[in-house]
Scaffold this motif. Structure first.
Motif, short mmCIF file in Angstrom:
data_model
loop_
_atom_site.label_atom_id
_atom_site.label_comp_id
_atom_site.label_asym_id
_atom_site.label_seq_id
_atom_site.Cartn_x
_atom_site.Cartn_y
_atom_site.Cartn_z
N GLU A 1 1.24 3.98 -3.02
CA GLU A 1 0.96 5.51 -2.62
C GLU A 1 1.74 5.88 -3.28
O GLU A 1 1.68 7.65 -3.32
CB GLU A 1 0.77 5.63 -0.67
N ARG B 1 1.87 6.90 -6.68
CA ARG B 1 0.94 8.13 -7.04
C ARG B 1 1.39 9.28 -7.01
O ARG B 1 1.14 10.39 -7.91
CB ARG B 1 -0.63 7.82 -6.19
N SER B 2 1.72 9.42 -5.61
CA SER B 2 2.41 10.52 -5.73
C SER B 2 3.16 10.91 -6.46
O SER B 2 3.62 12.19 -7.01
CB SER B 2 2.89 11.06 -3.90
N LYS C 1 0.79 -0.92 0.37
CA LYS C 1 -0.03 0.07 -0.12
C LYS C 1 1.23 1.23 0.10
O LYS C 1 0.70 2.12 -0.48
CB LYS C 1 -0.83 0.13 1.31
N ALA C 2 1.72 1.41 0.98
CA ALA C 2 2.70 2.38 0.56
C ALA C 2 3.26 2.39 -0.29
O ALA C 2 3.69 3.47 -1.23
CB ALA C 2 3.51 1.85 1.90
#
Length: 102
Positions: free
Chosen positions: A79, A82-83, A75-76
């Motif tokens: 994310e 995505r960033s 998940k990290a």
């Protein structure tokens, strides 16, 4: 996770041997017609499930902690990706170029 799976298979194999011996010695009833093999497998599964549930509790907890850790890392990483993509799109827009389609 592999250790838990192997331990669970070991418990099942032990139950299979015990049930097979009990059926063929007459302690447990035989299956109908040609279904004796299926009967032995079914009895072994039914017996090994609660035994595994009780005996392998600590190993199951350890495996679930490892799985939760892996999911959290994934998940990290998602994310972070995505960033990075959002930052690249924002930078392209700031330079006046066309943004990449989403």
């Amino acid at each position: 996770m592999l250790r838990y799976t192997l331990m669970r298979l070991g418990i099942f194999a032990g139950c299979l041997v015990v049930v097979w011996g009990a059926v063929y010695s007459g302690i447990f009833p035989r299956g109908f017609g040609n279904s004796n093999g299926l009967w032995v497998l079914l009895l072994a599964m039914v017996l090994s499930a609660p035994i595994s549930w009780v005996v392998l509790r600590k190993e199951r907890d350890r495996a679930s902690v490892r799985i939760v850790g892996k999911v959290d890392r994934m998940k990290a990483n998602l994310e972070a990706n995505r960033s990075q993509e959002d930052e690249a799109v924002d930078a392209a827009r700031a330079q006046g170029g066309a943004a990449a389609p989403r």
